[in-house]
Design an enzyme around this catalytic site. Structure first.
Site, PDB file in Angstrom:
ATOM      1  N   ASP A 157       0.824  -1.211   0.000  1.00  0.00           N
ATOM      2  CA  ASP A 157       0.000   0.000   0.000  1.00  0.00           C
ATOM      3  C   ASP A 157       0.863   1.268   0.000  1.00  0.00           C
ATOM      4  OD1 ASP A 157      -2.248   1.528   0.109  1.00  0.00           O
ATOM      5  OD2 ASP A 157      -2.728   1.098   2.204  1.00  0.00           O
ATOM      6  N   GLU A 193      -3.293  -0.354  -8.449  1.00  0.00           N
ATOM      7  CA  GLU A 193      -4.113   0.779  -8.010  1.00  0.00           C
ATOM      8  C   GLU A 193      -3.306   2.067  -8.102  1.00  0.00           C
ATOM      9  OE1 GLU A 193      -6.919   0.551  -4.813  1.00  0.00           O
ATOM     10  OE2 GLU A 193      -6.139   2.380  -3.887  1.00  0.00           O
TER      11      GLU A 193
END
Ligand code: ZN
Length: 482
Positions: free
Chosen positions: A158, A264
């Site tokens: 992330d 992402e």
């Protein structure tokens, strides 16, 4: 007697507890998560026991929950290995900073049709908790094995910012990369005066300007309509380097990955709200270059502070969110809502507008549920934890943007033990505890007592996660048409 029963009997004879849902068999080998006192390990017997490292006793090998043994477990039981979430419309990131929450998380998602990203940490979180990506994935693998959960999960590196960070995440087994472009986004350029913007724009390489003007200027664009020169100039100044960086990182992922990896694009950790026009141009540029995107995290209007409710105008949020969703539909990816913990007031909009085709990230909320267990059961430890968090909050504020004030928190010396769980409901103390996790976990007095208590109250911790994460899922799915 079956191999499974043999293992259970041998382990129980040794005085250990067997997690009943964990017992499984493959390739002539049986394994189970077992526990003695507050310590867990993996019990293995059979042909492939040699692949695990541990100590043999009474025909069973007792193996620590190490990253090496997690790899052996993933090889033997492939459902314990993270996979890409492609094909699953509704996905939820459930970062687990403690390495304890996975069984609670998989119980929480049952019945909601959500595919979980059970391993999800940023480099910042890894540094603050002294963990590696391999540690995080191992904890998720052992957690799903303990629960007998076989429906798959993902692992998200992330908010990665550089190619070396991406390499590290992929080599550790991450199946999703969230690229944080914030260091290449020139946010100051959005606030320039028209003259200064014109001057700055003249410094952008000519072929870059020419490309953007030919592609976007005064054209009827899908979802966002027409852009005039000042608007386009601002988008180019703020984002053109981030677009180059994102393409570069995508190529790096393609060259490095050994399995399917979800990509992402995150532009949320900037100080300004992402306009639909910015969102459209950034993604359109990347698609034109052949970059494939699975999800995009714009910076939505309003404040998404850690661990507390959404703050902002819900009508503004809904208005922009609809356009962001149109853009996502136009290109065919999903929106990603970051810092989604506890944002109950926006969840019905998110669910309704996306119709459950969305990614929502939660992170520290499972840490707060763990602290709530402390407040409930060990008042002295909670008091010490609370005071430490207050005292060290200024250090944590270097990493996390928060707006609550410490003088909104009642003096703990004046409160009874029965009051202590309330601190987890008060926004200011909740947020203070939320952001100081790294500093607390670096304190041996805290870490030792905390993990011991959570091991003793394991089922209660899971029940809290089922209730709290379940509330997120209930709101998110309430308005999805069946
Ligand atoms: Zn984010």
């Amino acid at each position: 007697m079956s191999k499974k029963n043999e293992l259970i009997q041998a382990v129980e004879a040794a005085g250990l507890y067997v997690y009943p849902k964990s017992v499984d068999e493959a390739e002539g080998t049986v394994a189970a998560i077992v526990r003695k006192g507050i310590d867990k390990c993996l019990a293995v017997a059979g042909d492939k026991a040699c692949c695990f490292t541990g100590e043999e006793a009474g025909g069973v090998k007792y193996c620590p929950l190490s990253t090496e043994n997690a790899k052996a477990l993933m090889a033997l039981f492939p459902y314990t290995k993270p996979v890409s979430h492609r094909g699953h419309p509704f996905t939820i990131g459930l970062g687990d900073r403690l390495g304890l929450a996975t069984p609670g998380h998989v119980r929480a998602i049952a019945g909601y049709g959500a595919f979980p990203i059970l391993a999800q940490q940023s480099i910042r979180e890894l540094n603050l908790t002294s963990r590696t990506f391999a540690d995080v994935i191992a904890a998720a693998a052992f957690g799903v094995f303990q629960e007998g959960y076989k429906d798959g999960y993902g692992a998200d590196g992330d908010h990665l910012k550089t190619k070396p960070e991406i390499t590290y995440a992929l080599e550790s087994g991450c199946t999703m990369i969230t690229l944080d472009c914030s260091e290449h986004i020139d946010i100051k350029a959005a606030a320039l005066s028209p003259e200064a913007a014109e001057a700055a724009y003249a410094e952008v390489p000519e072929e870059v300007r020419k490309h953007y003007e030919e592609t976007y200027l005064n054209k009827e664009l899908p979802c966002i309509g027409k852009l005039d020169l000042p608007e386009l100039r601002s988008i180019v100044l703020v984002f053109w380097k981030a677009i180059v960086h994102a393409e570069d990182c995508f190529r790096h992922i393609e060259a490095t990955r050994t399995t399917d990896v979800d990509f992402e694009l995150s532009i949320d950790e900037t100080l300004t709200i992402t306009s639909p026009a910015e969102h459209f141009v950034v993604v359109n540029e990347l698609y034109a270059k052949g970059v494939k995107i699975d999800s995009v995290a714009p910076h939505f209007s309003g404040a998404f502070e850690k661990g507390v409710e959404y703050a902002g105008n819900l009508n503004d949020f809904a208005r922009d969110f609809v356009v962001h969703q149109e853009i996502a539909d136009h290109f065919g990816y999903k929106l990603s809502v970051h810092s989604g913990s506890d944002k109950f007031s926006v969840f019905s909009t998110v669910g309704r507008v996306t119709q459950g085709h969305v990614h929502v990230k939660t992170a520290g909320t499972n840490w707060l549920e763990a602290v709530a267990v402390v407040a409930e059961h060990d008042p002295d430890l909670y008091r010490r934890t609370h005071k430490f968090a207050l005292e060290h909050r200024p250090e944590a504020e270097k990493y996390y943007h928060v707006t609550t004030k410490v003088d909104e928190i009642p003096n703990i010396d004046l409160e009874s033990d029965a009051y202590l769980p309330e601190y987890l409901h008060l926004v200011a103390s909740r947020q203070t505890l939320h952001i100081t996790y790294g500093l607390l976990l670096a304190e041996p007095w805290f870490k030792e007592a905390f993990y011991k208590l959570l091991a003793e109250k394991e089922e209660e911790y899971y029940a809290r996660l089922v209730s709290h994460i379940g509330k997120h899922l209930r709101f998110l799915t309430a308005e999805i048409k069946k």
